[in-house]
Design a protein around this motif. Structure first.
Motif, PDB file in Angstrom:
ATOM      1  N   UNK A 136     -22.823  48.708  33.079  1.00 16.34           N
ATOM      2  CA  UNK A 136     -23.211  50.075  32.777  1.00 16.34           C
ATOM      3  C   UNK A 136     -23.254  50.230  31.261  1.00 16.34           C
ATOM      4  N   UNK A 137     -24.286  50.838  30.798  1.00 14.26           N
ATOM      5  CA  UNK A 137     -24.490  51.008  29.361  1.00 14.26           C
ATOM      6  C   UNK A 137     -24.398  52.479  28.980  1.00 14.26           C
ATOM      7  N   UNK A 138     -23.627  52.758  27.951  1.00 13.91           N
ATOM      8  CA  UNK A 138     -23.494  54.115  27.439  1.00 13.91           C
ATOM      9  C   UNK A 138     -24.687  54.393  26.528  1.00 13.91           C
ATOM     10  N   UNK A 139     -25.340  55.553  26.671  1.00 13.97           N
ATOM     11  CA  UNK A 139     -26.465  55.872  25.785  1.00 13.97           C
ATOM     12  C   UNK A 139     -26.051  55.849  24.305  1.00 13.97           C
ATOM     13  N   UNK A 140     -26.978  55.443  23.449  1.00 13.16           N
ATOM     14  CA  UNK A 140     -26.691  55.289  22.025  1.00 13.16           C
ATOM     15  C   UNK A 140     -26.236  56.583  21.367  1.00 13.16           C
ATOM     16  N   UNK A 141     -26.813  57.725  21.770  1.00  8.25           N
ATOM     17  CA  UNK A 141     -26.425  59.006  21.168  1.00  8.25           C
ATOM     18  C   UNK A 141     -24.939  59.276  21.376  1.00  8.25           C
ATOM     19  N   UNK A 142     -24.469  59.002  22.574  1.00  5.00           N
ATOM     20  CA  UNK A 142     -23.054  59.219  22.894  1.00  5.00           C
ATOM     21  C   UNK A 142     -22.195  58.197  22.173  1.00  5.00           C
ATOM     22  N   UNK A 143     -22.618  56.945  22.215  1.00  6.64           N
ATOM     23  CA  UNK A 143     -21.835  55.867  21.599  1.00  6.64           C
ATOM     24  C   UNK A 143     -21.649  56.112  20.105  1.00  6.64           C
ATOM     25  N   UNK A 144     -22.707  56.521  19.413  1.00 10.22           N
ATOM     26  CA  UNK A 144     -22.631  56.734  17.964  1.00 10.22           C
ATOM     27  C   UNK A 144     -21.699  57.884  17.593  1.00 10.22           C
ATOM     28  N   UNK A 145     -21.629  58.896  18.426  1.00 12.29           N
ATOM     29  CA  UNK A 145     -20.736  60.026  18.150  1.00 12.29           C
ATOM     30  C   UNK A 145     -19.281  59.671  18.465  1.00 12.29           C
ATOM     31  N   UNK A 146     -19.063  58.923  19.531  1.00 10.32           N
ATOM     32  CA  UNK A 146     -17.699  58.627  19.978  1.00 10.32           C
ATOM     33  C   UNK A 146     -17.066  57.435  19.265  1.00 10.32           C
ATOM     34  N   UNK A 147     -17.856  56.527  18.728  1.00 13.60           N
ATOM     35  CA  UNK A 147     -17.337  55.278  18.170  1.00 13.60           C
ATOM     36  C   UNK A 147     -16.284  55.468  17.086  1.00 13.60           C
ATOM     37  N   UNK A 148     -16.408  56.425  16.167  1.00 13.83           N
ATOM     38  CA  UNK A 148     -15.366  56.560  15.142  1.00 13.83           C
ATOM     39  C   UNK A 148     -13.991  56.958  15.689  1.00 13.83           C
ATOM     40  N   UNK A 149     -13.954  57.493  16.893  1.00 11.03           N
ATOM     41  CA  UNK A 149     -12.708  58.047  17.424  1.00 11.03           C
ATOM     42  C   UNK A 149     -12.127  57.277  18.600  1.00 11.03           C
ATOM     43  N   UNK A 150     -12.962  56.509  19.324  1.00  9.78           N
ATOM     44  CA  UNK A 150     -12.524  55.848  20.547  1.00  9.78           C
ATOM     45  C   UNK A 150     -12.969  54.393  20.561  1.00  9.78           C
ATOM     46  N   UNK A 151     -12.220  53.574  21.288  1.00  8.52           N
ATOM     47  CA  UNK A 151     -12.608  52.171  21.464  1.00  8.52           C
ATOM     48  C   UNK A 151     -13.758  52.091  22.469  1.00  8.52           C
ATOM     49  N   UNK A 152     -14.366  50.913  22.560  1.00  6.33           N
ATOM     50  CA  UNK A 152     -15.471  50.729  23.499  1.00  6.33           C
ATOM     51  C   UNK A 152     -15.035  50.973  24.943  1.00  6.33           C
ATOM     52  N   UNK A 153     -13.834  50.522  25.290  1.00 12.08           N
ATOM     53  CA  UNK A 153     -13.331  50.724  26.657  1.00 12.08           C
ATOM     54  C   UNK A 153     -13.097  52.201  26.938  1.00 12.08           C
ATOM     55  N   UNK A 154     -12.566  52.917  25.960  1.00 17.16           N
ATOM     56  CA  UNK A 154     -12.333  54.350  26.149  1.00 17.16           C
ATOM     57  C   UNK A 154     -13.657  55.113  26.286  1.00 17.16           C
ATOM     58  N   UNK A 155     -14.649  54.731  25.497  1.00 20.94           N
ATOM     59  CA  UNK A 155     -15.955  55.378  25.582  1.00 20.94           C
ATOM     60  C   UNK A 155     -16.555  55.166  26.965  1.00 20.94           C
ATOM     61  N   UNK A 156     -16.482  53.934  27.465  1.00 27.24           N
ATOM     62  CA  UNK A 156     -17.014  53.641  28.792  1.00 27.24           C
ATOM     63  C   UNK A 156     -16.266  54.421  29.870  1.00 27.24           C
ATOM     64  N   UNK A 157     -14.953  54.513  29.738  1.00 23.93           N
ATOM     65  CA  UNK A 157     -14.156  55.276  30.703  1.00 23.93           C
ATOM     66  C   UNK A 157     -14.518  56.762  30.670  1.00 23.93           C
ATOM     67  N   UNK A 158     -14.672  57.323  29.468  1.00 18.07           N
ATOM     68  CA  UNK A 158     -15.065  58.726  29.348  1.00 18.07           C
ATOM     69  C   UNK A 158     -16.454  58.951  29.927  1.00 18.07           C
ATOM     70  N   UNK A 159     -17.349  57.999  29.719  1.00 16.51           N
ATOM     71  CA  UNK A 159     -18.713  58.100  30.237  1.00 16.51           C
ATOM     72  C   UNK A 159     -18.717  58.077  31.770  1.00 16.51           C
ATOM     73  N   UNK A 160     -17.942  57.177  32.354  1.00 17.95           N
ATOM     74  CA  UNK A 160     -17.864  57.103  33.819  1.00 17.95           C
ATOM     75  C   UNK A 160     -17.275  58.388  34.396  1.00 17.95           C
ATOM     76  N   UNK A 161     -16.271  58.935  33.728  1.00 15.25           N
ATOM     77  CA  UNK A 161     -15.665  60.186  34.179  1.00 15.25           C
ATOM     78  C   UNK A 161     -16.684  61.317  34.133  1.00 15.25           C
ATOM     79  N   UNK A 162     -17.461  61.372  33.048  1.00 15.21           N
ATOM     80  CA  UNK A 162     -18.491  62.403  32.921  1.00 15.21           C
ATOM     81  C   UNK A 162     -19.542  62.256  34.018  1.00 15.21           C
ATOM     82  N   UNK A 163     -19.962  61.020  34.295  1.00 12.28           N
ATOM     83  CA  UNK A 163     -20.948  60.805  35.355  1.00 12.28           C
ATOM     84  C   UNK A 163     -20.416  61.275  36.702  1.00 12.28           C
ATOM     85  N   UNK A 164     -19.163  60.977  36.977  1.00 12.09           N
ATOM     86  CA  UNK A 164     -18.556  61.393  38.245  1.00 12.09           C
ATOM     87  C   UNK A 164     -18.556  62.919  38.375  1.00 12.09           C
TER      88      UNK A 164
END
Length: 94
Positions: A1-29
């Protein structure tokens, strides 16, 4: 599963890649559970939720707000509140 670039670029300074993916999956759910399937809507909702979470964590760090006990639960609450205010939410009784 790939996180969209817009989301990744905003979240990257604050969260790790695993956290971003987890937040993305939670949002999708949460969004798919409320029949929101458009990718642009997903991006809008998640950007709002990440910005809100980061602002709250910053206030907590600076001593201007009380401690957030569980970041994930707080994030889910932000998602649900935003979806409830901006989208028609289907409630079913079983």
């Amino acid at each position: 599963m790939e996180v969209p670039d817009e989301i990744y670029n905003i979240a990257k300074p604050f969260f790790s890649d695993e956290e971003i993916l987890s937040l993305y999956k939670t949002m999708l759910k949460e969004t798919i559970g409320n029949n929101i399937y458009d990718t642009e809507d997903h991006i809008e909702i998640m950007i709002y939720a990440i910005q809100s979470l980061v602002k709250s964590k910053k206030k907590e760090f600076n001593g201007l707000a009380s401690k957030i006990k569980n970041d994930r639960a707080y994030y889910i609450g932000i998602l649900r509140e935003y979806i409830g205010q901006h989208y028609f939410v289907y409630n079913t009784v079983v």
